[in-house]
Design an enzyme around this catalytic site. Structure first.
Site, PDB file in Angstrom:
ATOM      1  CG  HIS A  75      18.817 -25.322   0.463  1.00  0.00           C
ATOM      2  ND1 HIS A  75      18.784 -24.246   1.328  1.00  0.00           N
ATOM      3  CD2 HIS A  75      20.071 -25.317  -0.081  1.00  0.00           C
ATOM      4  CE1 HIS A  75      19.960 -23.626   1.308  1.00  0.00           C
ATOM      5  NE2 HIS A  75      20.756 -24.245   0.457  1.00  0.00           N
ATOM      6  CG  ASP A 104       5.612   3.812  -9.496  1.00  0.00           C
ATOM      7  OD1 ASP A 104       6.146   2.711  -9.702  1.00  0.00           O
ATOM      8  OD2 ASP A 104       4.798   4.016  -8.582  1.00  0.00           O
ATOM      9  CD1 TRP A 140      20.629 -26.735  -8.288  1.00  0.00           C
ATOM     10  CD2 TRP A 140      19.489 -25.262  -9.544  1.00  0.00           C
ATOM     11  NE1 TRP A 140      21.541 -25.998  -9.005  1.00  0.00           N
ATOM     12  CE2 TRP A 140      20.874 -25.088  -9.785  1.00  0.00           C
ATOM     13  CE3 TRP A 140      18.582 -24.440 -10.222  1.00  0.00           C
ATOM     14  CZ2 TRP A 140      21.373 -24.133 -10.683  1.00  0.00           C
ATOM     15  CZ3 TRP A 140      19.084 -23.495 -11.103  1.00  0.00           C
ATOM     16  CH2 TRP A 140      20.456 -23.349 -11.332  1.00  0.00           C
ATOM     17  CB  SER A 167       7.237 -13.730 -11.484  1.00  0.00           C
ATOM     18  OG  SER A 167       7.762 -12.744 -10.633  1.00  0.00           O
ATOM     19  CB  SER A 168      12.046 -13.795 -13.739  1.00  0.00           C
ATOM     20  OG  SER A 168      12.149 -14.447 -12.521  1.00  0.00           O
ATOM     21  CG  HIS A 251      27.506 -19.891 -16.547  1.00  0.00           C
ATOM     22  ND1 HIS A 251      28.319 -20.425 -15.591  1.00  0.00           N
ATOM     23  CD2 HIS A 251      27.899 -18.609 -16.687  1.00  0.00           C
ATOM     24  CE1 HIS A 251      29.186 -19.512 -15.199  1.00  0.00           C
ATOM     25  NE2 HIS A 251      28.951 -18.407 -15.851  1.00  0.00           N
ATOM     26  CD  GLU A 253      18.858 -17.895 -12.213  1.00  0.00           C
ATOM     27  OE1 GLU A 253      18.321 -17.380 -13.200  1.00  0.00           O
ATOM     28  OE2 GLU A 253      18.503 -17.648 -11.038  1.00  0.00           O
ATOM     29  CE1 TYR A 255      29.502 -14.163 -13.885  1.00  0.00           C
ATOM     30  CE2 TYR A 255      28.639 -16.081 -15.024  1.00  0.00           C
ATOM     31  CZ  TYR A 255      29.692 -15.432 -14.411  1.00  0.00           C
ATOM     32  OH  TYR A 255      30.893 -16.046 -14.306  1.00  0.00           O
ATOM     33  CB  SER A 266      29.290  -0.466  -7.877  1.00  0.00           C
ATOM     34  OG  SER A 266      29.926  -1.633  -8.346  1.00  0.00           O
ATOM     35  CG  HIS A 300      31.592 -23.967 -16.982  1.00  0.00           C
ATOM     36  ND1 HIS A 300      31.931 -22.646 -17.027  1.00  0.00           N
ATOM     37  CD2 HIS A 300      30.393 -24.012 -16.350  1.00  0.00           C
ATOM     38  CE1 HIS A 300      30.984 -21.931 -16.431  1.00  0.00           C
ATOM     39  NE2 HIS A 300      30.048 -22.736 -16.017  1.00  0.00           N
ATOM     40  CG  HIS A 301      27.614 -26.005 -15.129  1.00  0.00           C
ATOM     41  ND1 HIS A 301      27.594 -25.717 -13.784  1.00  0.00           N
ATOM     42  CD2 HIS A 301      27.644 -24.809 -15.760  1.00  0.00           C
ATOM     43  CE1 HIS A 301      27.580 -24.397 -13.619  1.00  0.00           C
ATOM     44  NE2 HIS A 301      27.623 -23.830 -14.804  1.00  0.00           N
ATOM     45  CB  THR A 326      35.288 -11.445 -12.721  1.00  0.00           C
ATOM     46  OG1 THR A 326      34.353 -12.038 -13.605  1.00  0.00           O
ATOM     47  CG2 THR A 326      34.758 -11.534 -11.298  1.00  0.00           C
ATOM     48  CE  LYS A 329      31.143  -5.354 -11.997  1.00  0.00           C
ATOM     49  NZ  LYS A 329      30.846  -4.236 -12.901  1.00  0.00           N
ATOM     50  NE  ARG A 448      26.290 -30.936  -6.114  1.00  0.00           N
ATOM     51  CZ  ARG A 448      26.003 -29.984  -7.023  1.00  0.00           C
ATOM     52  NH1 ARG A 448      26.672 -29.927  -8.170  1.00  0.00           N
ATOM     53  NH2 ARG A 448      25.073 -29.095  -6.809  1.00  0.00           N
TER      54      ARG A 448
HETATM   55 CU   CU1 Z   1      28.499 -22.068 -15.025  1.00  0.00          CU
END
Ligand code: CU1
Length: 523
Positions: A75, A104, A140, A167-168, A251, A253, A255, A266, A300-301, A326, A329, A448
């Protein structure tokens, strides 16, 4: 009769399947990306419903624990790498060339290849569920030693991640090449629409972060099959090192998943507030600051792995620093709306919901940044609630804002506003019913990634599951809205969104901000 040059250059657009297989057109490729993203969104959503069905009540009833773990893992991978990232690349393909006045993308054939890697990669991932031993089941984040133990489904997942990463990265190179080299005369960097800015920053994040993930999973692969022991203490390795490498990717990722949504809203908010975006320059620098800081907060993870105190403190303070750009914004979006001549069509509703509910996720993020507090939240449902507020309310709702905003541009027709509003309200209510109670479950200590739970968690889980099913089925409304808009309906006119710039405004080249520097009162 003589033939002219024009006759030879008659547009011979391939029809049917070949058009889509061989297309080098940024709009076609954008469309492919968007449909792919939506398909993955529905598949990943179906997996979420398997999870919510299993958790509907205590006791094992719907699936076995191993399959449950695979659902949790796939998932997440499908939603992140299949739905959200390709969705934003679809927006980039459609909008960036138009926004900067380019004919293009810079590398159209590479663009085609970047897209067509995706269906193969995600097919492999889904296939992994059906091989002996099943798919990836370690979450994941594929932490060893659990991910070293899995069957060949894990190898397919590693291969999937390599292809998706390729690809990315190719997509990111294309976007940077386009923005750096193909802007129309006069389109200086600081005149670019915010969506273009957030994407160019995202593209740099992708190029810096994806190879790190590729390295991590490659080391995992060699640990699994070639006798290395990068993550195995028995051979002098260290499983915690995997976590460091993974989150150095992981991390940023987050963002990568959120910045393009910031770009979309925006664009949307100024249109429906009928005011220029407040603080354009600070918006650009805030996005860049967030991107930079995202590389120095990864641990922090992992507060609970036993880092030295100095490390815990460094990551606590660096994480909290991200709240500053943040916040800039968030306040700029609010200032844009302040005393605006607001109207609340579906794109604006989604944009406002993005700001409001992403902020909930941002604030719980700050709570978890506090090291000693995180020891309580770690690996509980509080984390699950937090990142769904961030990624669903930030990325996905932002994307919905963009879909409704640009559907008239993409299809030439207005979408059905009534259905749009139904989609919005059902989504927002059901989302909160699903995920808000999970904060309480986390506080109460529900872990979890487990298929069953103690009796005291039953009530909130029933509520969450009911919300989840409503949320899932509500997304079919979006499918109906999009198909109806493609098939016909009121023509999208120059007066779209009731503002002086009409459709031009929504395409925004030059940017709405600067369009409006010369606007209503002044003209
Ligand atoms: Cu993070």
């Amino acid at each position: 009769m003589t033939t002219t040059v024009a006759d030879h250059h008659h547009d011979e657009v391939p029809k049917g399947i070949t058009r889509w297989l061989f297309t080098t057109n940024h709009k076609d490729i954008g469309t492919l990306y968007l449909w792919f993203s939506f398909t993955m969104f529905l598949i990943g959503g179906a997996m979420a419903l398997v999870i919510r069905a299993e958790l509907f009540q205590p006791g094992l009833q719907v699936v076995d624990p191993h399959f449950y773990n695979q659902m949790v893992t796939v998932h997440a991978l499908i939603m992140i790498f299949g739905a959200v990232m390709p969705g934003f690349v679809g927006f980039a393909n459609w909008m960036i060339p138009m926004m900067i006045g380019a004919p293009d993308m810079a590398l159209p054939r590479l663009n085609n290849w970047s897209f067509w890697l995706l269906p193969f990669a995600t097919s492999l991932l889904i296939l992994s569920l059906f091989v002996p031993g099943g798919g990836p089941a370690a979450g994941w984040t594929i932490y060893p030693p659990l991910s070293v133990q899995g069957g060949m489904g894990v190898d397919l997942t590693i291969f999937t991640i390599h292809i998706l990463g390729m690809s990315s990265i190719l997509g990111a190179i294309n976007i940077i090449a386009t923005i750096m080299n193909m802007r129309a005369p006069g389109m200086t960097l600081m005149k670019m629409p915010l969506f273009v800015w957030t994407w160019v920053i995202t593209a740099f994040l992708l190029i810096a972060a994806m190879p790190v993930l590729a390295g991590a999973v490659t080391m995992l692969l060699t640990d699994r099959h070639f006798g290395t022991a990068f993550f195995d203490p028995a051979g002098g390795g260290d499983p915690v090192m995997f976590q460091h490498i993974f989150w150095f990717f992981g991390h940023p990722e987050v963002y990568i998943l959120i910045l393009p949504a910031f770009g979309i809203i925006s664009q949307v908010i100024p249109t429906f507030a009928r005011k220029p975006l407040f603080g354009y320059t600070s918006m650009v620098f805030a996005a860049a600051a967030i991107a930079f800081l995202s590389f120095i907060v990864w641990a922090h993870h992992m507060y609970t792995v036993g880092m030295p105190l100095s490390g815990e403190l460094f990551f606590m303070y660096s994480t909290m620093l991200i709240a500053i750009p943040t916040g800039v914004k968030i306040f700029n979006w609010m200032a844009t709306m302040w005393r605006g001549s607001m109207s609340f069509e579906t794109p604006m509703l989604y944009a406002i919901a993005t700001v409001a509910l992403f902020t909930v996720g941002g604030l719980t993020g700050l709570m978890m940044a506090i090291t000693p507090a995180d020891f309580q939240y770690h690996d509980t449902y509080f984390i699950v609630a937090h990142f769904h507020y961030v990624i669903f309310c930030g990325s996905v709702l932002g994307m919905f804002a963009g879909v409704y905003y640009w559907l008239p541009k993409w299809t030439g027709h207005m979408y059905n506003e009534t259905l749009g509003k139904w989609h919005f309200w059902l989504t927002i209510i059901a989302f909160n019913v699903t995920f808000f109670p999970q904060h309480f479950l986390g506080f109460a200590g529900m872990p979890r990634r487990i298929p069953d739970y103690a009796l005291q968690f039953a009530e909130f889980n029933v509520v969450s599951s009911i919300g989840g099913f409503v949320l899932g089925y509500s997304q079919l409304i979006l499918l109906v809205v999009v198909i109806k808009a493609i098939r016909g309906g009121k023509k999208a006119s120059a007066e779209v969104w009731d503002n002086p710039e009409g459709l031009e405004w929504s395409v925004a080249s030059p940017a709405p901000y600067h369009t409006f520097a010369t606007a209503p009162e002044v003209r």
